[in-house]
Design a protein around this motif. Structure first.
Motif, PDB file in Angstrom:
ATOM      1  N   LEU A 179      49.689 -23.673  88.330  1.00  0.00           N
ATOM      2  CA  LEU A 179      50.747 -22.778  88.810  1.00  0.00           C
ATOM      3  C   LEU A 179      52.060 -23.275  88.244  1.00  0.00           C
ATOM      4  N   ILE A 180      52.838 -22.375  87.673  1.00  0.00           N
ATOM      5  CA  ILE A 180      54.108 -22.783  87.075  1.00  0.00           C
ATOM      6  C   ILE A 180      55.249 -21.988  87.679  1.00  0.00           C
ATOM      7  N   LEU A 181      56.363 -22.661  87.901  1.00  0.00           N
ATOM      8  CA  LEU A 181      57.596 -22.024  88.345  1.00  0.00           C
ATOM      9  C   LEU A 181      58.595 -22.145  87.214  1.00  0.00           C
ATOM     10  N   GLY A 182      59.080 -21.007  86.748  1.00  0.00           N
ATOM     11  CA  GLY A 182      59.972 -20.984  85.597  1.00  0.00           C
ATOM     12  C   GLY A 182      59.201 -20.667  84.331  1.00  0.00           C
ATOM     13  N   LEU A 183      59.780 -19.806  83.487  1.00  0.00           N
ATOM     14  CA  LEU A 183      59.128 -19.466  82.219  1.00  0.00           C
ATOM     15  C   LEU A 183      60.129 -19.513  81.061  1.00  0.00           C
ATOM     16  N   ILE A 239      61.292 -24.766  78.144  1.00  0.00           N
ATOM     17  CA  ILE A 239      60.545 -25.974  78.485  1.00  0.00           C
ATOM     18  C   ILE A 239      59.192 -25.609  79.098  1.00  0.00           C
ATOM     19  N   ALA A 240      59.191 -24.599  79.964  1.00  0.00           N
ATOM     20  CA  ALA A 240      57.922 -24.158  80.558  1.00  0.00           C
ATOM     21  C   ALA A 240      56.935 -23.745  79.475  1.00  0.00           C
ATOM     22  N   ARG A 241      57.423 -23.084  78.443  1.00  0.00           N
ATOM     23  CA  ARG A 241      56.532 -22.625  77.368  1.00  0.00           C
ATOM     24  C   ARG A 241      55.966 -23.807  76.576  1.00  0.00           C
ATOM     25  N   LYS A 242      56.746 -24.878  76.466  1.00  0.00           N
ATOM     26  CA  LYS A 242      56.224 -26.082  75.804  1.00  0.00           C
ATOM     27  C   LYS A 242      55.087 -26.683  76.626  1.00  0.00           C
ATOM     28  N   HIS A 243      55.255 -26.702  77.943  1.00  0.00           N
ATOM     29  CA  HIS A 243      54.184 -27.212  78.809  1.00  0.00           C
ATOM     30  C   HIS A 243      52.934 -26.339  78.703  1.00  0.00           C
ATOM     31  N   ILE A 244      53.125 -25.035  78.721  1.00  0.00           N
ATOM     32  CA  ILE A 244      51.982 -24.114  78.656  1.00  0.00           C
ATOM     33  C   ILE A 244      51.249 -24.264  77.325  1.00  0.00           C
ATOM     34  N   ALA A 245      52.004 -24.354  76.230  1.00  0.00           N
ATOM     35  CA  ALA A 245      51.371 -24.525  74.914  1.00  0.00           C
ATOM     36  C   ALA A 245      50.581 -25.828  74.859  1.00  0.00           C
ATOM     37  N   ALA A 246      51.141 -26.892  75.438  1.00  0.00           N
ATOM     38  CA  ALA A 246      50.434 -28.180  75.450  1.00  0.00           C
ATOM     39  C   ALA A 246      49.169 -28.095  76.293  1.00  0.00           C
ATOM     40  N   LEU A 247      49.246 -27.424  77.431  1.00  0.00           N
ATOM     41  CA  LEU A 247      48.069 -27.260  78.279  1.00  0.00           C
ATOM     42  C   LEU A 247      46.961 -26.505  77.543  1.00  0.00           C
ATOM     43  N   ARG A 248      47.343 -25.518  76.775  1.00  0.00           N
ATOM     44  CA  ARG A 248      46.332 -24.716  76.062  1.00  0.00           C
ATOM     45  C   ARG A 248      45.717 -25.484  74.899  1.00  0.00           C
ATOM     46  N   ARG A 249      46.471 -26.439  74.357  1.00  0.00           N
ATOM     47  CA  ARG A 249      45.865 -27.306  73.334  1.00  0.00           C
ATOM     48  C   ARG A 249      44.846 -28.245  73.974  1.00  0.00           C
ATOM     49  N   ILE A 250      45.133 -28.679  75.182  1.00  0.00           N
ATOM     50  CA  ILE A 250      44.216 -29.560  75.900  1.00  0.00           C
ATOM     51  C   ILE A 250      42.974 -28.803  76.347  1.00  0.00           C
ATOM     52  N   ALA A 273      52.114 -17.725  87.294  1.00  0.00           N
ATOM     53  CA  ALA A 273      53.533 -18.007  87.482  1.00  0.00           C
ATOM     54  C   ALA A 273      53.975 -17.462  88.832  1.00  0.00           C
ATOM     55  N   LEU A 274      54.576 -18.318  89.652  1.00  0.00           N
ATOM     56  CA  LEU A 274      55.126 -17.880  90.932  1.00  0.00           C
ATOM     57  C   LEU A 274      56.515 -17.325  90.663  1.00  0.00           C
ATOM     58  N   ARG A 275      56.645 -16.011  90.783  1.00  0.00           N
ATOM     59  CA  ARG A 275      57.880 -15.323  90.408  1.00  0.00           C
ATOM     60  C   ARG A 275      58.722 -14.996  91.631  1.00  0.00           C
ATOM     61  N   SER A 276      60.027 -14.936  91.442  1.00  0.00           N
ATOM     62  CA  SER A 276      60.954 -14.674  92.545  1.00  0.00           C
ATOM     63  C   SER A 276      61.380 -13.215  92.609  1.00  0.00           C
ATOM     64  N   VAL A 277      61.150 -12.485  91.522  1.00  0.00           N
ATOM     65  CA  VAL A 277      61.539 -11.070  91.470  1.00  0.00           C
ATOM     66  C   VAL A 277      60.303 -10.222  91.219  1.00  0.00           C
ATOM     67  N   SER A 278      60.101  -9.218  92.054  1.00  0.00           N
ATOM     68  CA  SER A 278      58.932  -8.332  91.911  1.00  0.00           C
ATOM     69  C   SER A 278      59.378  -6.902  91.624  1.00  0.00           C
ATOM     70  N   PRO A 279      58.823  -6.284  90.572  1.00  0.00           N
ATOM     71  CA  PRO A 279      57.898  -6.893  89.600  1.00  0.00           C
ATOM     72  C   PRO A 279      58.660  -7.654  88.525  1.00  0.00           C
ATOM     73  N   SER A 280      58.005  -8.648  87.932  1.00  0.00           N
ATOM     74  CA  SER A 280      58.566  -9.392  86.814  1.00  0.00           C
ATOM     75  C   SER A 280      57.824  -9.015  85.538  1.00  0.00           C
ATOM     76  N   ALA A 281      58.487  -9.232  84.421  1.00  0.00           N
ATOM     77  CA  ALA A 281      57.866  -8.926  83.126  1.00  0.00           C
ATOM     78  C   ALA A 281      56.570  -9.720  82.968  1.00  0.00           C
ATOM     79  N   LYS A 282      55.592  -9.081  82.354  1.00  0.00           N
ATOM     80  CA  LYS A 282      54.303  -9.731  82.149  1.00  0.00           C
ATOM     81  C   LYS A 282      54.337 -10.571  80.873  1.00  0.00           C
ATOM     82  N   GLU A 283      53.695 -11.715  80.948  1.00  0.00           N
ATOM     83  CA  GLU A 283      53.571 -12.620  79.802  1.00  0.00           C
ATOM     84  C   GLU A 283      52.093 -12.723  79.447  1.00  0.00           C
ATOM     85  N   GLU A 284      51.791 -12.674  78.167  1.00  0.00           N
ATOM     86  CA  GLU A 284      50.395 -12.731  77.733  1.00  0.00           C
ATOM     87  C   GLU A 284      49.730 -14.018  78.215  1.00  0.00           C
TER      88      GLU A 284
END
Length: 303
Positions: free
Chosen positions: A4-8, A11-22, A30-41
């Protein structure tokens, strides 16, 4: 694995990319604060703690702007799972009020200072910080150009440039204070000067100068947002010679002669630190830079 990630942001994208390499099969919500929020692939948006519980993540990454960290951490404590919190832990010391609850719940924490995983710094720590080398002086310099940090964005609108949003070079580049603490521990005394009147014309601190007093030497740490020709170095003056670390090129010199060089890039350290934190979660690695240690470093930063 589920995260679960807060913030996109960047820096968040660097963490996500690293996780996907692992683990290419990792599930990210992603826990979002505004509904609806833009979708990310490849990322599922969720909007409540109930949804987060149903997702059942293995750990949480908090990568929101610094001024939101307190409320984000306070919210995430209710899930009782490990927290990886992007540096700095916060922009003020109010965050220390959450420590008793974190310890009561037994939640594992790691404050992400990825330079602890940079090969050149690990080499210096393992090679030169011993009885053979008497340290007489330490100098740290990190200067870079804030307008080039986030291409395509107005740097004045970034949280880094805005004091009210937890911006400031002393907070953004707390890495330098962090690795000095990692190397040498808590200083006896801290002196500092912070300024925000450079040509950048921003409200946040854009120049910081620290003197950290240790028993047998002093460490100088200079940070700025306005240097176009980026420079990031560590210099340790010892009785056996001068150690110079070029962090941008991951290289170490002793009296001008190269003694260590790594092909590792700073971006690679994101993967290394995530592997470390996964090891901590599994009980396979000893933890460091937990919230209490990060608070010690933040206290130095804010002096």
């Amino acid at each position: 694995m589920k995260v679960l990630i807060l913030g996109l942001g960047s820096i968040a994208r660097k963490h996500i990319a690293a996780l996907r390499r692992i683990n290419p099969a990792i599930e990210v919500s992603a826990l979002r604060s505004v509904s609806p929020s833009a979708k990310e692939e490849g990322i599922k948006n969720i909007y409540s703690l109930d949804e987060a519980r149903s997702f059942a993540p293995d750990f949480i990454i908090i990568a929101t702007p610094t001024y939101l960290h307190y409320e984000n951490i306070e919210t995430c404590l209710q899930l009782d799972i490990p927290l990886l919190i992007e540096k700095p832990i916060a922009h003020n010391l109010q965050i220390q009020s959450l420590v008793p609850e974190i310890r009561k719940r037994g939640i594992k924490t790691y404050i992400a200072c990825n330079l602890r995983f940079l090969d050149s710094l690990k080499y210096v720590k393992g090679t030169f910080l011993n009885e053979r080398y008497r340290i007489n002086e330490v100098n740290v310099y990190c200067g870079s150009y804030l307008p080039s940090w986030r291409p395509g964005q107005d740097f004045r609108k970034s949280y880094s440039a805005q004091e009210k949003n937890g911006g400031g070079v002393h907070l953004d580049l707390i890495h330098e204070l962090d690795y000095i603490y990692w190397f040498f521990g808590k200083p006896r005394q801290v002196l500092s000067m912070k300024k925000k009147n450079s040509s950048l014309d921003i409200s946040a601190v854009d120049y910081a100068n620290f003197i950290l007093d240790y028993d047998s030497f002093a460490a100088s740490v200079i940070l700025n947002y306005f240097r176009k020709d980026a420079k990031r170095i560590l210099e340790i003056v010892t009785n056996e010679g001068t150690v110079l670390v070029d962090l941008l090129n991951n290289q170490v010199y002793l009296d001008g002669k190269s003694v260590f060089k790594s092909e590792q890039k700073i971006i690679d350290t994101y993967e290394d630190q995530l592997l470390y934190f996964l090891g901590v979660i599994k009980g396979e690695r000893k933890s460091f830079n937990e919230i209490e240690e990060a608070l010690e470093i933040l206290n130095i930063c804010l002096q």
